[in-house]
Design an enzyme around this catalytic site. Structure first.
Site, mmCIF file in Angstrom:
data_model
loop_
_atom_site.group_PDB
_atom_site.id
_atom_site.type_symbol
_atom_site.label_atom_id
_atom_site.label_comp_id
_atom_site.label_asym_id
_atom_site.label_seq_id
_atom_site.Cartn_x
_atom_site.Cartn_y
_atom_site.Cartn_z
ATOM 1 N N GLY A 148 131.470 19.389 58.658
ATOM 2 C CA GLY A 148 130.485 18.377 59.006
ATOM 3 C C GLY A 148 129.788 17.902 57.742
ATOM 4 O O GLY A 148 129.647 18.661 56.777
ATOM 5 N N CYS A 149 129.366 16.636 57.715
ATOM 6 C CA CYS A 149 128.732 16.120 56.498
ATOM 7 C C CYS A 149 127.400 16.823 56.230
ATOM 8 O O CYS A 149 127.093 17.175 55.092
ATOM 9 C CB CYS A 149 128.564 14.611 56.572
ATOM 10 S SG CYS A 149 127.748 14.003 58.063
ATOM 11 N N ASN A 150 126.612 17.062 57.278
ATOM 12 C CA ASN A 150 125.372 17.824 57.105
ATOM 13 C C ASN A 150 125.665 19.251 56.664
ATOM 14 O O ASN A 150 124.960 19.826 55.822
ATOM 15 C CB ASN A 150 124.589 17.875 58.423
ATOM 16 C CG ASN A 150 124.038 16.534 58.846
ATOM 17 O OD1 ASN A 150 123.786 15.672 58.024
ATOM 18 N ND2 ASN A 150 123.848 16.350 60.140
ATOM 19 N N ALA A 153 126.467 19.376 52.920
ATOM 20 C CA ALA A 153 125.273 19.237 52.075
ATOM 21 C C ALA A 153 124.461 20.527 52.053
ATOM 22 O O ALA A 153 124.034 20.999 50.993
ATOM 23 C CB ALA A 153 124.424 18.066 52.567
#
Length: 342
Positions: A148-150, A153
């Site tokens: 997932g992009c979150n 990060a």
């Protein structure tokens, strides 16, 4: 000789981003593009910024001949990917950009996504796609599950700190600001310009966001015991990017050293000078990640801030980085484009 590439779900943002990146890749050729609702249309009509490229028209997945395809990117909705991938040839290399294969435990998948997994054997086979931490496994994999992009990060901020043992594992707060493209291309009332522009708000608050499943899985495995973070994402009125602020309990200098040491040899991850802070503007449209660290007026606390592009390093750029490894290519091929500024 170029590797033949298919992109399934090319009519969405991540599919278009894959096309943009692969267009300048010296070792890949796009031979098939699928888009169920846009089947029969030219890619340049769906995404005018790609009009100059000689691309195949969008078709339905069942119309694609995979016999000559080396690798397929699946940029499909959650729960769709598992059904589609289950039916693809077993010798086809696959990078999945959905959430369908990120969680190793089928019970955890059902907990976070609300339905039983439909391809459990494939779930066991999938390698988690956070490139900098699973590089060797990805190199040998047939199926890679993009993060997932979150989740990407947050992990770039926290993983090295767990590995180095420099923070309190029971006191981690992650606060993220997300660009609106992270919500996808589907029409949604809350994403209308009049509803979103000029404001920001938290979503999936109170421990409900699905990427918490990835944080739980990855951080707990690293620590050798359960680790639960407090995590709140916020939707902000900019197109691309994630700014993740991680609040941790630990010596700021030790936190900085752990991150700088871990990422010193990584092409795409740059730790800024101590107390310098990153911006989503500085990484837009690129596969680069900028990381800043500072202390706090409260002794023994540190702030780690990560900026990345959600569509590139958070999704399609990460997928291409993994595909390069799977196909025996240089990891950075097609990904050294400088960020777009201003």
């Amino acid at each position: 000789m170029s590797k033949k590439i298919a992109i399934l779900g090319a009519s969405g943002y991540t599919g278009a981003e894959l096309v943009r990146l692969i267009a300048t890749h010296p070792g890949m050729e796009i031979v098939a593009l699928s888009g169920e609702r846009k089947a029969g249309m030219a890619m340049g009509d769906v995404f005018p910024h790609l009009r100059h490229l000689g691309l195949p028209d969008l078709v339905k997945i069942e119309e694609i001949d995979f016999s000559g395809v080396d690798l397929a990117f699946c940029a499909l909705p959650h729960a769709t990917s598992q059904e589609v991938i289950k039916a693809l040839p077993r010798d086809l290399k696959i990078v999945d950009l959905s959430a369908d294969f990120r969680l190793r435990d089928p019970a955890e998948y059902e907990k976070w996504y609300g339905k039983p997994h439909a391809a459990v054997e494939l779930q066991k086979e999938a390698v988690y796609g956070l490139t900098e931490f699973y590089r060797e496994a990805i190199r040998e994999a047939r199926l890679v599950a993009g993060t997932g992009c979150n989740a990407a990060a947050g992990q770039y901020a926290i993983r090295p700190l767990i590995e180095a043992g420099v923070i309190d594992l029971d006191d981690i707060i992650l606060d993220l600001k997300n660009g609106v493209s992270g919500a996808g291309r589907s029409l949604k009332e809350n994403l209308l310009h009049a509803e979103l522009s000029g404001g920001t708000y938290p979503y999936s608050a109170g421990g409900k966001h699905r990427h918490l499943g990835e944080f739980d899985q990855e951080f707990s495995a690293l620590a050798g015991r359960p680790v639960m973070v407090q995590f709140t994402p916020h939707l902000a009125p900019f197109n691309r990017g994630i700014l993740a602020s991680a609040y941790v309990k630990g010596d700021p200098e030790a936190v900085y050293k752990a991150l700088a040491d871990r990422y010193a040899s990584e092409t795409f991850l740059e730790v800024l000078p101590f107390a310098a802070m990153p911006s989503t503007r500085s990484v837009a449209g690129s596969n680069f990640v900028h990381i800043g660290v500072s202390g706090d007026r409260i002794p023994g606390r540190a702030l780690v801030v990560v900026a990345l592009d959600n569509l590139c390093k958070g999704s399609s750029g990460q997928a291409l980085q993994n595909a390069n490894l799977m196909l025996g290519m240089d990891e950075s091929e097609g990904l050294m484009l400088a960020p777009v500024f201003p």
